[in-house]
Design an enzyme around this catalytic site. Structure first.
Site, PDB file in Angstrom:
ATOM      1  N   TYR A 163       0.829  -1.208   0.000  1.00  0.00           N
ATOM      2  CA  TYR A 163       0.000   0.000   0.000  1.00  0.00           C
ATOM      3  C   TYR A 163       0.864   1.259   0.000  1.00  0.00           C
ATOM      4  CZ  TYR A 163      -3.963   3.003   1.200  1.00  0.00           C
ATOM      5  OH  TYR A 163      -4.931   3.974   1.195  1.00  0.00           O
ATOM      6  N   LYS A 167       1.014   4.097  -3.049  1.00  0.00           N
ATOM      7  CA  LYS A 167       0.615   5.482  -2.822  1.00  0.00           C
ATOM      8  C   LYS A 167       1.786   6.457  -3.003  1.00  0.00           C
ATOM      9  CE  LYS A 167      -3.726   4.691  -2.059  1.00  0.00           C
ATOM     10  NZ  LYS A 167      -4.749   5.157  -3.015  1.00  0.00           N
TER      11      LYS A 167
END
Length: 257
Positions: A163, A167
């Site tokens: 993640y 991002k």
């Protein structure tokens, strides 16, 4: 791009906005606020029933809507949904890349399948949409692209290796697109929230784990989808014409330490 003033009510009534992940959570809050401010909305999601319910609510505000159920990690799907959007509305003024997944595990344990899915949904899909919507925006010499990133793109979080990586990459992509497309009257920015109290957020951060996390946030609370939507509206409006390539962090001060 010359400064010509801006609508102080933040109305975007002459705009067409395409929002992914529009059926729930942050995406739903964004399309509701956009509709209240007069935009016509293209809703993109894999949740057909929920998307139809949201569209009915937007229609009550007078917005014209188009609901599109697509796997946005596939190039042909993205091309098709962009063409359908252009066929209906003639243009796309605003793109909000909001759809995302969070598949968490320790770095030494995370499966390659979870890594690949995270990159496909959180990075590949926003790139494909930005590319093919961006082509239409370049033709029209106008556009606003807002990518929903995360505080996880700025700092390290335990068990968030995929993640965080996805991002951080979105923030980097945002800067490159902002640099390349500014000459076409297109701005590209990212918004990076902390924990947001969507239905999933409420469940994931209930009880002691949530209370411990809130103690690390200087303002002492989590965020709400409507607060993220307000920032996205600002970046989508002509009030933000001079903001380009930024990462707008909405974290109550979590990342300042």
């Amino acid at each position: 791009m010359e400064f010509t003033g801006f609508n102080k009510d933040f109305m975007i009534g002459d705009k067409v906005a395409l929002v992914t992940g529009a059926a729930s959570g942050i995406g739903k809050a964004i399309v509701k606020l956009f509709a209240e401010k007069g935009a016509n909305i293209i809703l993109v999601d894999i949740l057909d029933d929920k998307m139809a319910e949201v569209a009915k609510e937007l229609n009550s505000h007078g917005s014209d809507t188009l609901c599109l159920n697509y796997d946005i990690t596939k190039t042909d799907n993205v091309k098709d949904l962009v063409e359908k959007s252009i066929n209906k509305f003639g243009k796309i003024d605003i793109l909000v890349n909001c759809a995302g997944v969070a598949l968490l595990d320790n770095a030494e344990e995370i499966s390659e399948e979870d890594w690949d899915k995270t990159m496909a949904v959180n990075l590949r899909a926003p790139f494909l949409l930005s590319k093919y919507v961006g082509q239409k925006m370049i033709e029209n010499n106008y556009g606003k692209i807002i990518n929903i990133a995360s505080q996880a793109g700025v700092i390290a979080l335990d068990r968030h290796v995929a993640y965080c990586s996805s991002k951080a990459a979105i923030i980097g992509m945002t800067k490159v697109l902002a640099l390349e497309w500014a000459e076409h009257n297109i701005t590209v920015n990212a918004v990076s929230p902390t924990v947001i109290l969507t239905e999933l957020g409420k469940n994931a951060w209930a009880g002691e784990v949530g209370e411990a996390m809130k103690k690390k946030i200087p303002v002492g609370r989590f965020g709400y989808p409507e607060e993220v939507a307000a920032s996205v509206l600002y970046l989508a409006s002509d009030a933000a014409d001079m903001i380009n390539g930024t990462n707008f962090v909405i974290d109550g001060g979590y990342t300042i330490k």
